[in-house]
Design a protein around this motif. Structure first.
Motif, mmCIF file in Angstrom:
data_model
loop_
_atom_site.group_PDB
_atom_site.id
_atom_site.type_symbol
_atom_site.label_atom_id
_atom_site.label_comp_id
_atom_site.label_asym_id
_atom_site.label_seq_id
_atom_site.Cartn_x
_atom_site.Cartn_y
_atom_site.Cartn_z
ATOM 1 N N GLU A 162 0.819 -1.210 0.000
ATOM 2 C CA GLU A 162 0.000 0.000 0.000
ATOM 3 C C GLU A 162 0.857 1.267 0.000
ATOM 4 O O GLU A 162 0.474 2.289 -0.557
ATOM 5 N N ALA A 163 2.024 1.218 0.642
ATOM 6 C CA ALA A 163 2.888 2.397 0.761
ATOM 7 C C ALA A 163 3.754 2.619 -0.468
ATOM 8 O O ALA A 163 4.338 3.688 -0.618
ATOM 9 N N HIS A 164 3.825 1.639 -1.339
ATOM 10 C CA HIS A 164 4.743 1.721 -2.482
ATOM 11 C C HIS A 164 4.532 2.976 -3.314
ATOM 12 O O HIS A 164 5.486 3.639 -3.706
ATOM 13 N N HIS A 165 3.289 3.341 -3.579
ATOM 14 C CA HIS A 165 3.009 4.476 -4.447
ATOM 15 C C HIS A 165 3.000 5.821 -3.716
ATOM 16 O O HIS A 165 2.893 6.861 -4.352
ATOM 17 N N LEU A 166 3.125 5.812 -2.385
ATOM 18 C CA LEU A 166 3.092 7.055 -1.615
ATOM 19 C C LEU A 166 4.401 7.822 -1.742
ATOM 20 O O LEU A 166 5.469 7.227 -1.886
ATOM 21 N N ASN A 167 4.302 9.136 -1.657
ATOM 22 C CA ASN A 167 5.485 9.989 -1.612
ATOM 23 C C ASN A 167 5.744 10.377 -0.163
ATOM 24 O O ASN A 167 4.800 10.533 0.613
ATOM 25 N N PRO A 168 7.019 10.552 0.205
ATOM 26 C CA PRO A 168 7.314 10.980 1.576
ATOM 27 C C PRO A 168 6.708 12.357 1.848
ATOM 28 O O PRO A 168 6.809 13.259 1.012
ATOM 29 N N ILE A 169 6.069 12.519 3.008
ATOM 30 C CA ILE A 169 5.473 13.813 3.322
ATOM 31 C C ILE A 169 6.235 14.547 4.415
ATOM 32 O O ILE A 169 5.936 15.699 4.706
ATOM 33 N N PHE A 170 7.231 13.900 5.021
ATOM 34 C CA PHE A 170 8.096 14.545 6.007
ATOM 35 C C PHE A 170 9.541 14.248 5.674
ATOM 36 O O PHE A 170 9.849 13.197 5.111
ATOM 37 N N GLN A 171 10.423 15.194 6.036
ATOM 38 C CA GLN A 171 11.850 15.009 5.833
ATOM 39 C C GLN A 171 12.577 15.262 7.140
ATOM 40 O O GLN A 171 12.294 16.235 7.835
ATOM 41 N N VAL A 172 13.521 14.394 7.465
ATOM 42 C CA VAL A 172 14.359 14.571 8.644
ATOM 43 C C VAL A 172 15.701 15.088 8.157
ATOM 44 O O VAL A 172 16.371 14.439 7.353
ATOM 45 N N GLY A 173 16.083 16.267 8.637
ATOM 46 C CA GLY A 173 17.333 16.893 8.205
ATOM 47 C C GLY A 173 18.415 16.791 9.253
ATOM 48 O O GLY A 173 18.395 15.902 10.117
ATOM 49 N N LYS A 174 19.352 17.728 9.207
ATOM 50 C CA LYS A 174 20.514 17.661 10.093
ATOM 51 C C LYS A 174 20.163 17.879 11.563
ATOM 52 O O LYS A 174 20.921 17.496 12.435
ATOM 53 N N ASP A 175 19.005 18.494 11.844
ATOM 54 C CA ASP A 175 18.597 18.706 13.233
ATOM 55 C C ASP A 175 18.010 17.447 13.862
ATOM 56 O O ASP A 175 17.803 17.394 15.069
ATOM 57 N N LYS A 197 5.133 7.921 4.672
ATOM 58 C CA LYS A 197 6.558 7.746 4.455
ATOM 59 C C LYS A 197 7.289 8.987 4.967
ATOM 60 O O LYS A 197 6.816 10.107 4.806
ATOM 61 N N VAL A 198 8.443 8.761 5.581
ATOM 62 C CA VAL A 198 9.306 9.831 6.064
ATOM 63 C C VAL A 198 10.665 9.661 5.391
ATOM 64 O O VAL A 198 11.239 8.573 5.419
ATOM 65 N N SER A 199 11.150 10.728 4.797
ATOM 66 C CA SER A 199 12.435 10.695 4.095
ATOM 67 C C SER A 199 13.533 11.223 5.016
ATOM 68 O O SER A 199 13.327 12.189 5.748
ATOM 69 N N ILE A 200 14.699 10.602 4.955
ATOM 70 C CA ILE A 200 15.857 11.070 5.713
ATOM 71 C C ILE A 200 16.824 11.709 4.720
ATOM 72 O O ILE A 200 17.269 11.051 3.768
ATOM 73 N N LEU A 201 17.128 12.978 4.937
ATOM 74 C CA LEU A 201 18.018 13.697 4.027
ATOM 75 C C LEU A 201 19.466 13.265 4.233
ATOM 76 O O LEU A 201 19.835 12.749 5.290
ATOM 77 N N GLN A 202 20.297 13.521 3.225
ATOM 78 C CA GLN A 202 21.695 13.098 3.296
ATOM 79 C C GLN A 202 22.490 13.856 4.345
ATOM 80 O O GLN A 202 23.487 13.357 4.848
ATOM 81 N N ASN A 203 22.046 15.080 4.692
ATOM 82 C CA ASN A 203 22.805 15.859 5.671
ATOM 83 C C ASN A 203 22.450 15.509 7.111
ATOM 84 O O ASN A 203 22.914 16.142 8.040
ATOM 85 N N CYS A 204 21.637 14.492 7.310
ATOM 86 C CA CYS A 204 21.267 14.049 8.650
ATOM 87 C C CYS A 204 22.423 13.221 9.228
ATOM 88 O O CYS A 204 22.919 12.294 8.590
ATOM 89 N N PHE A 205 22.829 13.573 10.452
ATOM 90 C CA PHE A 205 23.985 12.915 11.061
ATOM 91 C C PHE A 205 23.630 11.644 11.814
ATOM 92 O O PHE A 205 24.494 10.829 12.089
#
Length: 96
Positions: A13-26, A47-55
């Motif tokens: 069910e989640a396959h077609h969803l786009n991430p609606i939140f992003q976790v950044g460096k904070d 879905k929650v996306s984790i950005l590349q600048n997240c430590f």
């Protein structure tokens, strides 16, 4: 706790969803958890996306989100976290 069959269904069910939140460096904060909790109440599956600048490690972020929202972790794949929480008022998904 979700069974394997339920997790498979939710991944489908989640396959077609786009991430609606992003976790950044904070990282994860209280405001983000509140917003994710509200979104889970409306949508049940997000879905929650984790950005590349997240430590932080993606698994520790997923753990923080699960603890903060009370949701179930469906999947961590790449930099995407899939969360599920059954809605009280807006029930749309019927688990097998």
């Amino acid at each position: 706790m979700l069974t394997g069959k339920q997790k498979r269904y939710l991944r489908k069910e989640a396959h077609h969803l786009n991430p609606i939140f992003q976790v950044g460096k904070d990282g994860v904060n209280e405001n983000m958890i509140l917003q994710i909790n509200e979104a889970l109440e409306r949508r049940e599956l997000i879905k929650v996306s984790i950005l590349q600048n997240c430590f932080e490690d993606k698994n520790s972020i997923a753990e923080q989100l699960v603890e903060g929202t009370g949701a179930e972790l469906v999947q961590v794949i790449g930099n995407i976290i899939v969360l599920y929480k059954e809605s009280d008022e807006n029930k749309t998904l019927e688990l097998p």
